[in-house]
Design a protein around this motif. Structure first.
Motif, mmCIF file in Angstrom:
data_model
loop_
_atom_site.group_PDB
_atom_site.id
_atom_site.type_symbol
_atom_site.label_atom_id
_atom_site.label_comp_id
_atom_site.label_asym_id
_atom_site.label_seq_id
_atom_site.Cartn_x
_atom_site.Cartn_y
_atom_site.Cartn_z
ATOM 1 N N VAL A 41 0.648 39.135 -33.249
ATOM 2 C CA VAL A 41 0.417 37.959 -32.409
ATOM 3 C C VAL A 41 -0.540 36.987 -33.087
ATOM 4 O O VAL A 41 -1.631 37.377 -33.536
ATOM 5 N N ALA A 42 -0.154 35.719 -33.148
ATOM 6 C CA ALA A 42 -1.025 34.678 -33.685
ATOM 7 C C ALA A 42 -2.044 34.272 -32.627
ATOM 8 O O ALA A 42 -1.722 34.159 -31.444
ATOM 9 N N VAL A 43 -3.285 34.055 -33.070
ATOM 10 C CA VAL A 43 -4.358 33.634 -32.185
ATOM 11 C C VAL A 43 -4.902 32.298 -32.692
ATOM 12 O O VAL A 43 -5.253 32.188 -33.871
ATOM 13 N N LEU A 48 -6.015 35.762 -39.177
ATOM 14 C CA LEU A 48 -5.126 36.920 -39.111
ATOM 15 C C LEU A 48 -4.516 37.095 -37.729
ATOM 16 O O LEU A 48 -5.177 36.859 -36.716
ATOM 17 N N ARG A 49 -3.268 37.516 -37.703
ATOM 18 C CA ARG A 49 -2.621 37.881 -36.453
ATOM 19 C C ARG A 49 -3.197 39.209 -35.950
ATOM 20 O O ARG A 49 -3.833 39.941 -36.690
ATOM 21 N N ARG A 50 -2.949 39.516 -34.688
ATOM 22 C CA ARG A 50 -3.408 40.769 -34.103
ATOM 23 C C ARG A 50 -2.206 41.643 -33.761
ATOM 24 O O ARG A 50 -1.276 41.186 -33.090
ATOM 25 N N LYS A 77 -9.900 35.891 -27.076
ATOM 26 C CA LYS A 77 -9.183 34.631 -26.902
ATOM 27 C C LYS A 77 -7.802 34.870 -26.303
ATOM 28 O O LYS A 77 -7.339 34.108 -25.448
ATOM 29 N N LEU A 78 -7.135 35.941 -26.733
ATOM 30 C CA LEU A 78 -5.836 36.278 -26.139
ATOM 31 C C LEU A 78 -5.959 36.517 -24.640
ATOM 32 O O LEU A 78 -5.070 36.155 -23.864
ATOM 33 N N ALA A 79 -7.068 37.110 -24.237
ATOM 34 C CA ALA A 79 -7.268 37.443 -22.825
ATOM 35 C C ALA A 79 -7.436 36.203 -21.951
ATOM 36 O O ALA A 79 -7.308 36.299 -20.730
ATOM 37 N N ASP A 88 2.885 32.721 -30.229
ATOM 38 C CA ASP A 88 3.675 32.849 -31.447
ATOM 39 C C ASP A 88 3.528 34.278 -31.969
ATOM 40 O O ASP A 88 2.410 34.752 -32.178
ATOM 41 N N VAL A 89 4.635 34.976 -32.154
ATOM 42 C CA VAL A 89 4.568 36.376 -32.598
ATOM 43 C C VAL A 89 5.571 36.633 -33.711
ATOM 44 O O VAL A 89 6.569 35.924 -33.863
#
Length: 251
Positions: A41-43, A48-50, A77-79, A88-89
Motif C-alpha cells: 500500500v502506498a502512503v 516506501l509502501r507498507r 497515516k493509513l489509519a 494505491d496498491v
C-alpha cells in the motif's frame, strides 16, 4: 499477477488496541487473491509502501478486508483514511498458503498479534472444504484481542495473552498440547514465535508466514531476504514468500 490498482475505501474502524480494520473495494484483487497474500500500500508522503495482509475477501461484493497495527508514521497515516477515499496498491503480492482438496482433516492455525489476520481468510477457505479448524491466537493483553468470534465460528479457538488478562496465560506454544490431535499446521506471527513453533512441531507438516518490513515488494531490492536451511542460499520474503514450508527457511 501483481498489478497496480486503485482501491475504494468502504469502511474503517479501530477494533482493538492500535489495530485497524479496513474494508476496500476492488474487482481484480477480490477475484484473484489467495490466503496468505498481501497488498503493498502506498502512503502519501512516504517513500516506501507498507505490506498489509489480506484478512478476508468477499468475491460477490468485490471487497477485501485488511487489518493492520499502528506502529509508525506510515500506518498512522493509513489509519486516518476515511470511507469514500481511495488507496494505491500493488497486489495481490507474494506467495500464499498451499491448499489442496486432499488436505488432512484437522488443521491447527497458530497466530500471534498482527499475524492473526491472514489466518482468518485461510481458516474460512479450509472450513469451506469441510476441514476441522482449531485456532490458537496470541496477544499481548486483553485490549489487543480481536477476531475471537470470527475464529470461533470456524472451530475450537484458544485465546492466549502474555499477561494473563484474558484467556490462557503465556505464549501460543504453551497451549498447543490442549489443541489435541491435528494433521497439519499453519502459523503467522513474529519470528521468535515462529521459531519456537517450528522447533516444537518439527515432526509435523506445516507452513509459516513471515512478517517483514519490505522495500520494493516485488523481489528486486533484496531488502527482505532470509537464509534457507540448505546450501547457504537465501529467499526473498516479498516474492518467494511470505509463506514458506516450516523447515524451508532458517529463522
Amino acid at each position: 499477477m501483481i498489478k497496480k490498482e486503485t482501491m475504494l475505501i468502504k469502511f474503517v474502524e479501530q477494533i482493538a488496541l492500535d489495530t485497524i480494520e479496513m474494508v476496500v473495494e476492488n474487482a481484480y484483487i477480490s477475484k484473484t487473491a489467495i490466503p496468505g497474500q498481501f497488498l503493498h500500500v502506498a502512503v502519501d508522503g512516504q517513500t516506501l509502501r507498507r505490506p498489509i495482509s489480506i484478512a478476508d475477501i468477499n468475491r460477490e461484493k468485490e471487497t477485501i478486508t485488511l487489518l493492520f497495527k499502528i506502529v509508525g508514521s506510515g500506518t498512522a497515516k493509513l489509519a486516518t483514511l476515511k470511507p469514500g477515499m481511495s488507496m494505491d496498491v500493488l497486489g495481490p503480492s507474494g506467495n500464499g498458503f498451499q491448499i489442496v482438496d486432499k488436505e488432512p482433516s484437522t488443521i491447527l492455525l497458530i497466530g500471534g498479534g498482527i499475524g492473526v489476520p491472514p489466518l482468518y481468510y485461510l481458516g474460512k477457505t479450509l472450513a469451506e472444504k469441510n476441514k476441522e479448524i482449531i485456532s490458537i491466537l496470541g496477544f499481548q493483553t486483553e485490549k489487543s484481542v480481536f477476531y475471537e468470534e470470527k475464529f470461533s465460528s470456524l472451530g475450537r479457538t484458544y485465546i492466549v495473552t502474555n499477561d494473563g488478562s484474558y484467556g490462557e496465560t503465556g505464549f501460543v506454544t504453551d497451549v498447543i498440547e490442549k489443541a489435541g490431535q491435528f494433521d497439519r499446521y499453519y502459523s503467522c506471527g513474529p519470528v521468535p514465535m515462529l521459531k519456537a513453533i517450528t522447533a516444537k512441531l518439527v515432526d509435523k507438516p506445516g507452513m509459516i508466514s513471515l512478517e517483514e518490513r519490505m522495500g520494493c515488494g516485488v523481489g528486486a531490492c533484496m531488502a527482505c531476504v532470509i537464509p534457507t536451511d540448505s546450501n547457504g542460499g537465501y529467499k526473498k520474503i516479498c516474492s518467494d514468500g511470505p509463506v514458506f514450508h516450516a523447515q524451508e527457511v532458517s529463522l
